[in-house]
Design an enzyme around this catalytic site. Sequence first.
Site, mmCIF file in Angstrom:
data_model
loop_
_atom_site.group_PDB
_atom_site.id
_atom_site.type_symbol
_atom_site.label_atom_id
_atom_site.label_comp_id
_atom_site.label_asym_id
_atom_site.label_seq_id
_atom_site.Cartn_x
_atom_site.Cartn_y
_atom_site.Cartn_z
ATOM 1 N N LYS A 79 0.847 -1.211 0.000
ATOM 2 C CA LYS A 79 0.000 0.000 0.000
ATOM 3 C C LYS A 79 0.874 1.250 0.000
ATOM 4 C CE LYS A 79 -1.712 1.425 4.075
ATOM 5 N NZ LYS A 79 -1.436 2.807 4.499
ATOM 6 N N ASN A 80 1.889 1.265 0.868
ATOM 7 C CA ASN A 80 2.671 2.491 1.069
ATOM 8 C C ASN A 80 3.714 2.743 -0.018
ATOM 9 O OD1 ASN A 80 1.080 2.898 3.252
ATOM 10 N ND2 ASN A 80 2.653 2.428 4.788
ATOM 11 N N ARG A 82 -5.092 10.709 4.304
ATOM 12 C CA ARG A 82 -4.077 11.756 4.451
ATOM 13 C C ARG A 82 -3.032 11.693 3.328
ATOM 14 N NH1 ARG A 82 -0.822 11.719 7.073
ATOM 15 N NH2 ARG A 82 -0.550 13.869 7.698
ATOM 16 N N CYS A 137 -4.944 12.175 12.652
ATOM 17 C CA CYS A 137 -5.715 10.928 12.723
ATOM 18 C C CYS A 137 -5.513 10.383 14.135
ATOM 19 C CB CYS A 137 -5.236 9.933 11.666
ATOM 20 S SG CYS A 137 -3.597 9.311 12.008
ATOM 21 N N ARG A 194 0.057 14.442 12.743
ATOM 22 C CA ARG A 194 0.435 14.220 11.347
ATOM 23 C C ARG A 194 0.646 15.525 10.566
ATOM 24 N NH1 ARG A 194 -1.133 8.921 10.198
ATOM 25 N NH2 ARG A 194 0.463 8.933 8.572
ATOM 26 N N ASP A 200 5.067 0.677 12.056
ATOM 27 C CA ASP A 200 3.875 -0.027 11.564
ATOM 28 C C ASP A 200 3.821 -1.480 12.022
ATOM 29 O OD1 ASP A 200 3.690 1.689 8.331
ATOM 30 O OD2 ASP A 200 3.210 2.305 10.379
ATOM 31 N N ARG A 210 -8.418 -0.688 5.084
ATOM 32 C CA ARG A 210 -7.598 0.324 4.393
ATOM 33 C C ARG A 210 -6.247 -0.253 4.011
ATOM 34 N NH1 ARG A 210 -7.451 6.043 7.217
ATOM 35 N NH2 ARG A 210 -6.156 6.238 5.387
HETATM 36 C C1 EPZ Z 1 4.134 7.021 6.292
HETATM 37 O O1 EPZ Z 1 3.328 8.022 6.901
HETATM 38 C C2 EPZ Z 1 3.275 5.773 6.231
HETATM 39 N N1 EPZ Z 1 2.093 6.038 5.405
HETATM 40 C C3 EPZ Z 1 2.839 5.366 7.639
HETATM 41 O O2 EPZ Z 1 2.112 4.150 7.533
HETATM 42 C C4 EPZ Z 1 4.095 5.106 8.476
HETATM 43 O O3 EPZ Z 1 3.705 4.780 9.798
HETATM 44 C C5 EPZ Z 1 4.969 6.369 8.475
HETATM 45 O O4 EPZ Z 1 5.286 6.737 7.114
HETATM 46 C C6 EPZ Z 1 6.276 6.157 9.232
HETATM 47 O O5 EPZ Z 1 6.981 5.083 8.678
HETATM 48 C C7 EPZ Z 1 2.226 5.989 4.053
HETATM 49 O O6 EPZ Z 1 3.292 5.746 3.525
HETATM 50 C C8 EPZ Z 1 0.976 6.244 3.254
HETATM 51 P P1 EPZ Z 1 6.082 10.509 8.325
HETATM 52 P P2 EPZ Z 1 3.828 9.574 6.875
HETATM 53 O O7 EPZ Z 1 5.918 11.759 7.544
HETATM 54 O O8 EPZ Z 1 4.594 9.830 5.656
HETATM 55 C C9 EPZ Z 1 6.479 13.907 11.608
HETATM 56 C C10 EPZ Z 1 0.330 2.704 7.924
HETATM 57 O O9 EPZ Z 1 -0.072 2.174 8.974
HETATM 58 N N2 EPZ Z 1 6.319 14.879 10.509
HETATM 59 O O10 EPZ Z 1 7.290 9.655 8.095
HETATM 60 O O11 EPZ Z 1 2.651 10.434 7.180
HETATM 61 C C11 EPZ Z 1 5.202 13.143 11.906
HETATM 62 O O12 EPZ Z 1 4.381 13.872 12.792
HETATM 63 C C12 EPZ Z 1 0.722 4.151 7.932
HETATM 64 O O13 EPZ Z 1 0.471 2.112 6.813
HETATM 65 C C13 EPZ Z 1 6.444 16.243 10.778
HETATM 66 O O14 EPZ Z 1 6.672 16.648 11.909
HETATM 67 O O15 EPZ Z 1 4.800 9.583 8.149
HETATM 68 C C14 EPZ Z 1 5.710 11.867 12.527
HETATM 69 O O16 EPZ Z 1 5.935 12.113 13.908
HETATM 70 C C15 EPZ Z 1 0.479 4.813 9.281
HETATM 71 N N3 EPZ Z 1 6.307 17.127 9.762
HETATM 72 C C16 EPZ Z 1 7.064 11.634 11.848
HETATM 73 O O17 EPZ Z 1 7.406 12.878 11.225
HETATM 74 C C17 EPZ Z 1 6.046 16.729 8.477
HETATM 75 O O18 EPZ Z 1 5.942 17.583 7.572
HETATM 76 C C18 EPZ Z 1 7.037 10.572 10.775
HETATM 77 O O19 EPZ Z 1 5.976 10.872 9.879
HETATM 78 C C19 EPZ Z 1 5.910 15.344 8.224
HETATM 79 C C20 EPZ Z 1 6.068 14.439 9.251
#
Ligand code: EPZ
Length: 420
Positions: free
Chosen positions: A22-23, A93, A117, A122, A307, A399
Amino acid sequence: MDYFQIRGGTPLQGRIPISGAKNAALPILAATLLTDKVSTLSNVPHLNDITTMVELLGALGADVAIDESMALQVSAAQLNNQRAPYELVKTMRASILVMGPLLARFGKAEVSFPGGCAIGSRPVDLHLKGFEAMGACIDVRDGYIVATTESGLKGCDFTFDTVTVGGTENLLMAAVLAEGRTVLRNAAREPEITDLVAFLRGMGAEIEGDDTSTLVIDGVSELAASHYSVMPDRIEAGTFLVAAAATRGRITVENANAEHLGIVLEKLRDAGVNVTVEGNTITADMTEGQLTSVDLITAPYPGFPTDMQAQFTALNVVAEGVGRITETIFENRLMQAHEMSRMGANITVDGHSVIIRGKSSIDGAPVMASDLRASASLVIAGLAAKGETHVDRIYHIDRGYERIEEKLQAVGADIVRKSR
Ligand code: EPZ
């Protein structure tokens, strides 16, 4: 509303085919917007989030067709709209991932501000900071992020304050059509990003540094179509291997890539699971020996994946000993602990950690899913428990897991989808 009725206590035995990731599929679908040619994607999983992304591409004016082999053909030649509507963004998202491609190709993107969420706020501040570093103007109007660039995006040298998967993907997709060189430092290194790089290279993008935390992209003037097969879903594979261990069974996952699961397989071995890899299959055998608790701390790849955190919480609940699991990526991703307590788990939340005192058995109970991976962990707990468990709000699980109850039924699980 659908729920799962699970009667636990049966060791899972057999083989489970793993679907496409998915990701990886979500950013790759967004990347098809970067060209007016027709891209073809195979091994795309049939999941609600994928359907939402396909709907979003359609809302932007792209044509998406499914061919006889179930591959997706995407043409963004007639794109007539650069606005990603609230109705779609609020359900997923990852819609924010169309911002980079739209900005790069059309110089404009309007995306409804993605809300938080259950697992955290996020934010997308780093996505926007990166676009500004590439010369975009960012406005927030009526709940929409409006990104524009008059003279086109320019390459830049940008360092992420924190490692962000989506931020890395968005800026990578913006940079491939930007003028000049872009260097992205402290970039995420998840396998899904390496898959996106492979897809973009197939379009003619010039990218170096994949698998490292520094990506170097030299912008090109236009991109061709790409025909690509999405990588297997490492989290789906890991989830089923944990389910095998928790039920004292033996499961072989097929079409899996063990290289993407290094630390996860190590932790299963630390727990006493006999893990073997043969080509694109991974077997977890817990029919013998003692399942023991493990400690882990989530971290960006190649560290332990957030995850998989909830699934290992469920494993520790029915293992021997005390295990401590610490979540460092998201601020609110421990909610499954409270639901497992309802099943008799001896589990204490301590800040961003859970301390689990394993028990030889837990009891089925009605529980409620809060997010995608928490719902998977509750299914695992239900499969390991004595008696009947009802997992509510399983729209979360749909999802991210393709036909999960069918795949589990095929290896002996007593799990049925019901409606109330
Ligand atoms: C991706 O989410 C995945 N989703 C998530 O999988 C996964 O848990 C996550 O990466 C971490 O590996 C998809 O790929 C669709 P991040 P993403 O930006 O990109 C902070 C699942 O269960 N952050 O790496 O949204 C954020 O708050 C889902 O399949 C900022 O502060 O995660 C978090 O604490 C859930 N500012 C950390 O970084 C930003 O602009 C990591 O978030 C962006 C992120």
